[in-house]
Design a protein around this motif. Structure first.
Motif, PDB file in Angstrom:
ATOM      1  N   TYR A 102      33.621  54.263  15.999  1.00 16.27           N
ATOM      2  CA  TYR A 102      33.338  53.354  17.108  1.00 16.27           C
ATOM      3  C   TYR A 102      31.849  53.484  17.422  1.00 16.27           C
ATOM      4  CZ  TYR A 102      38.405  53.702  17.598  1.00 16.27           C
ATOM      5  OH  TYR A 102      39.756  53.690  17.355  1.00 16.27           O
ATOM      6  N   TYR A 159      42.787  54.924  21.979  1.00 19.94           N
ATOM      7  CA  TYR A 159      41.408  54.547  22.305  1.00 19.94           C
ATOM      8  C   TYR A 159      41.232  53.031  22.348  1.00 19.94           C
ATOM      9  CZ  TYR A 159      40.026  59.342  22.515  1.00 19.94           C
ATOM     10  OH  TYR A 159      39.913  60.651  22.917  1.00 19.94           O
ATOM     11  N   GLU A 160      41.916  52.334  21.487  1.00 20.28           N
ATOM     12  CA  GLU A 160      41.805  50.870  21.508  1.00 20.28           C
ATOM     13  C   GLU A 160      42.496  50.277  22.728  1.00 20.28           C
ATOM     14  OE1 GLU A 160      42.543  49.403  17.482  1.00 20.28           O
ATOM     15  OE2 GLU A 160      41.197  50.973  16.741  1.00 20.28           O
ATOM     16  N   ARG A 162      44.110  56.200  17.408  1.00 25.17           N
ATOM     17  CA  ARG A 162      43.415  54.910  17.352  1.00 25.17           C
ATOM     18  C   ARG A 162      44.029  53.943  18.365  1.00 25.17           C
ATOM     19  NH1 ARG A 162      42.379  50.946  12.102  1.00 25.17           N
ATOM     20  NH2 ARG A 162      41.432  49.311  13.357  1.00 25.17           N
ATOM     21  N   ALA A 163      45.348  53.888  18.450  1.00 22.27           N
ATOM     22  CA  ALA A 163      46.014  52.998  19.415  1.00 22.27           C
ATOM     23  C   ALA A 163      45.637  53.376  20.838  1.00 22.27           C
ATOM     24  CB  ALA A 163      47.531  53.063  19.224  1.00 22.27           C
ATOM     25  N   TRP A 216      38.131  50.521  23.396  1.00 19.59           N
ATOM     26  CA  TRP A 216      37.216  50.899  22.318  1.00 19.59           C
ATOM     27  C   TRP A 216      37.471  49.959  21.142  1.00 19.59           C
ATOM     28  CZ3 TRP A 216      33.971  55.406  22.080  1.00 19.59           C
ATOM     29  CH2 TRP A 216      33.969  56.168  23.251  1.00 19.59           C
ATOM     30  N   VAL A 217      36.405  49.453  20.547  1.00 20.19           N
ATOM     31  CA  VAL A 217      36.504  48.510  19.438  1.00 20.19           C
ATOM     32  C   VAL A 217      35.988  49.199  18.169  1.00 20.19           C
ATOM     33  CG1 VAL A 217      35.726  46.286  18.534  1.00 20.19           C
ATOM     34  CG2 VAL A 217      36.172  46.555  20.989  1.00 20.19           C
ATOM     35  N   PRO A 218      36.833  49.318  17.128  1.00 22.10           N
ATOM     36  CA  PRO A 218      36.379  49.980  15.906  1.00 22.10           C
ATOM     37  C   PRO A 218      35.215  49.225  15.267  1.00 22.10           C
ATOM     38  CG  PRO A 218      38.741  49.555  15.810  1.00 22.10           C
ATOM     39  CD  PRO A 218      38.216  48.851  17.013  1.00 22.10           C
TER      40      PRO A 218
END
Length: 138
Positions: free
Chosen positions: A40, A23-24, A20-21, A28-30
């Motif tokens: 996403y 891709y963010e 998650r860290a 990328w915004v969850p």
């Protein structure tokens, strides 16, 4: 309903927080984050991160059997500079270089990285596939 569609792409990951860290860090915004899955929005489809062991259990196999498969996830960019920037951003976020950006025999420009779990991403400029303002194939 057309059969030529994908509604959800789910990657099995060994460390959900790390993935998650990553891709963010790429922007990328969850859309939705639950205890064991993060989704996403991709404008008509979803991209998910799900623990590899849980994905294997759902499929009735061992995690080692899943591997990363012979596939590539790809993002196209409007020019070579966009590919270079995406490649560097991925490296800065923790990806591993697979192949550096270079001109391709088919007339485009492309590079490959592996995310923290080894999933392969291509960043490409394809002069034959123009993009709209949102980055979708036009």
């Amino acid at each position: 309903m057309t059969q030529n569609r994908i509604n959800l792409i789910t990657l099995g990951v060994t460390d959900l927080s790390r993935s998650r860290a990553y891709y963010e860090a790429l922007g990328w915004v969850p859309e939705e984050a639950l205890e064991n899955v993060v989704f996403y929005d991709m404008g008509g489809a979803k991209f998910g991160l799900f623990p590899l062991d849980m994905l294997a259990a759902e499929q009735g196999c061992a995690p080692a059997e899943l591997g990363n498969g012979g596939m590539t996830l790809a993002q196209n960019y409007p020019n070579e500079a966009g590919v270079d920037a995406a490649f560097q951003a991925a490296l800065d976020a923790g990806a591993t270089a697979v192949s550096k950006p270079e001109k391709m025999a088919w007339g485009g420009y492309s590079s490959y990285v592996a995310d923290p779990d080894g999933h392969i991403w291509e960043f490409a400029f394809n002069p034959y596939w123009p993009l709209d303002a949102e980055g979708r194939l036009a």
